[in-house]
Motif scaffolding. Structure first.
Motif, PDB file in Angstrom:
ATOM      1  N   SER A 133      90.254  -0.325  25.449  1.00 30.66           N
ATOM      2  CA  SER A 133      89.161   0.561  25.863  1.00 30.66           C
ATOM      3  C   SER A 133      89.698   1.959  26.107  1.00 30.66           C
ATOM      4  N   ASP A 134      88.788   2.914  26.283  1.00 29.63           N
ATOM      5  CA  ASP A 134      89.154   4.312  26.462  1.00 29.63           C
ATOM      6  C   ASP A 134      89.422   4.634  27.937  1.00 29.63           C
ATOM      7  N   PHE A 135      90.395   5.528  28.141  1.00 26.51           N
ATOM      8  CA  PHE A 135      90.747   5.990  29.478  1.00 26.51           C
ATOM      9  C   PHE A 135      90.909   7.506  29.454  1.00 26.51           C
ATOM     10  N   ILE A 136      90.626   8.119  30.569  1.00 31.14           N
ATOM     11  CA  ILE A 136      90.899   9.546  30.754  1.00 31.14           C
ATOM     12  C   ILE A 136      92.289   9.666  31.368  1.00 31.14           C
ATOM     13  N   PHE A 137      93.165  10.413  30.700  1.00 30.47           N
ATOM     14  CA  PHE A 137      94.540  10.607  31.152  1.00 30.47           C
ATOM     15  C   PHE A 137      94.688  12.028  31.677  1.00 30.47           C
ATOM     16  N   ARG A 138      95.096  12.143  32.947  1.00 31.67           N
ATOM     17  CA  ARG A 138      95.234  13.464  33.556  1.00 31.67           C
ATOM     18  C   ARG A 138      96.603  13.577  34.231  1.00 31.67           C
ATOM     19  N   MET A 139      97.082  14.840  34.304  1.00 29.07           N
ATOM     20  CA  MET A 139      98.336  15.140  34.989  1.00 29.07           C
ATOM     21  C   MET A 139      98.114  16.288  35.952  1.00 29.07           C
ATOM     22  N   GLN A 140      98.929  16.298  37.022  1.00 26.02           N
ATOM     23  CA  GLN A 140      98.856  17.382  37.984  1.00 26.02           C
ATOM     24  C   GLN A 140     100.255  17.641  38.543  1.00 26.02           C
ATOM     25  N   SER A 141     100.379  18.689  39.346  1.00 21.00           N
ATOM     26  CA  SER A 141     101.678  19.079  39.877  1.00 21.00           C
ATOM     27  C   SER A 141     102.284  17.941  40.674  1.00 21.00           C
ATOM     28  N   GLY A 142     103.596  17.894  40.627  1.00 20.79           N
ATOM     29  CA  GLY A 142     104.328  16.827  41.312  1.00 20.79           C
ATOM     30  C   GLY A 142     105.628  16.464  40.601  1.00 20.79           C
ATOM     31  N   PRO A 143     105.611  16.151  39.270  1.00 18.65           N
ATOM     32  CA  PRO A 143     104.394  15.910  38.483  1.00 18.65           C
ATOM     33  C   PRO A 143     103.869  14.500  38.732  1.00 18.65           C
ATOM     34  N   ARG A 144     102.553  14.350  38.586  1.00 20.54           N
ATOM     35  CA  ARG A 144     101.915  13.056  38.783  1.00 20.54           C
ATOM     36  C   ARG A 144     100.923  12.788  37.650  1.00 20.54           C
ATOM     37  N   CYS A 145     100.674  11.492  37.417  1.00 24.40           N
ATOM     38  CA  CYS A 145      99.805  11.078  36.312  1.00 24.40           C
ATOM     39  C   CYS A 145      98.809  10.033  36.808  1.00 24.40           C
ATOM     40  N   ALA A 146      97.660   9.991  36.151  1.00 18.92           N
ATOM     41  CA  ALA A 146      96.654   9.002  36.511  1.00 18.92           C
ATOM     42  C   ALA A 146      95.811   8.648  35.293  1.00 18.92           C
ATOM     43  N   LEU A 147      95.287   7.434  35.305  1.00 18.62           N
ATOM     44  CA  LEU A 147      94.345   6.970  34.291  1.00 18.62           C
ATOM     45  C   LEU A 147      93.021   6.623  34.958  1.00 18.62           C
ATOM     46  N   PHE A 148      91.927   7.008  34.313  1.00 14.90           N
ATOM     47  CA  PHE A 148      90.591   6.741  34.835  1.00 14.90           C
ATOM     48  C   PHE A 148      89.801   5.992  33.771  1.00 14.90           C
TER      49      PHE A 148
END
Length: 235
Positions: free
Chosen positions: A184-199
């Motif tokens: 299935s599809d996921f939204i992949f985002r990154m932010q400072s840290g660096p850190r990553c997340a899937l939604f």
């Protein structure tokens, strides 16, 4: 106290049944003596459940295999006279933990991608991006709310702007290992840290696909029992 004692003694008498408006009433509360029912033992694979049903160890004229969810399947009996069921087996999938909607540092995210997801092209692209971030702070070169570009290694000794793939198509381990893991599809985002997340971005449609995969597996593995009308599979 004497009055209460007398009322208690009177109440121990035989119940009387009265008819009123075509219905039956008792002057005392009656308690049903229910038939004993079986409680389930637990297995963690679909093959274990199939072995149990095929063995006939607990002989039963009829069984229902109920696919409750992507991680649970029950084997139960038809309703008895008390309108309750025997529960013979619960199959509960053991799956690795990955928390969607949670930010991971790049090292943990890298490990989770390799241990909790089926190998695929999008997974490998994400590993390359996450494994080559060069700065403690993710420098967002561009971000239109859908896709990002960050600073990462692009060669042996050079850095450049790398686009973060989004959305990504992945197949996490979310159901029994004997069946194909839904993609299935996921939204992949990154932010400072660096850190990553899937939604998650499929509205939970993967659950229906996983349940269908389980049902198809069981129908193939228990074809003999289904043909003899020994079991019924419900999903």
């Amino acid at each position: 106290m004497i009055k209460e004692a007398l009322q208690y003694i009177v109440g121990m008498g035989k119940a009387e049944i009265h008819k009123e408006n075509g219905q039956s009433y008792s002057d005392k509360k009656l308690h049903l003596i229910e038939e004993p029912t079986a409680g389930p033992f637990i297995v963690h694979t679909l093959s274990g459940l199939v072995d149990y049903v095929s063995s006939g160890v607990d002989k039963s004229d009829k069984m229902i295999v109920h696919v409750v969810s992507p991680t649970e399947v029950r084997v139960e009996s038809p309703l008895n006279r008390d309108r309750v069921r025997d529960y013979y087996v619960n199959a509960e999938a053991l799956i690795p933990e990955f928390r969607f909607d949670r930010w991971y540092d790049t090292e943990d995210f890298n490990i989770k991608l390799q241990s909790c997801f089926v190998k695929s092209e999008d997974r490998d692209i994400m590993l390359k991006v996450v494994g080559n971030i060069t700065e403690d702070q993710v420098k967002t070169v561009s971000d239109d709310g859908v896709s990002q570009a960050v600073v990462a290694k692009v060669g042996v000794a050079s850095v450049g702007n790398v686009e973060v793939p989004n959305p990504v198509s992945l197949a996490p381990y979310r159901t029994f290992v004997e069946v194909e893991q839904p993609q299935s599809d996921f939204i992949f985002r990154m932010q400072s840290g660096p850190r990553c997340a899937l939604f998650e971005a499929d509205g939970g449609a993967w659950k229906n696909e996983a349940i269908d995969n389980i049902k198809n597996y069981l129908e193939a593995a228990l074809a003999k029992e289904i043909n003899s009308k020994h079991i019924t599979i419900i999903a």
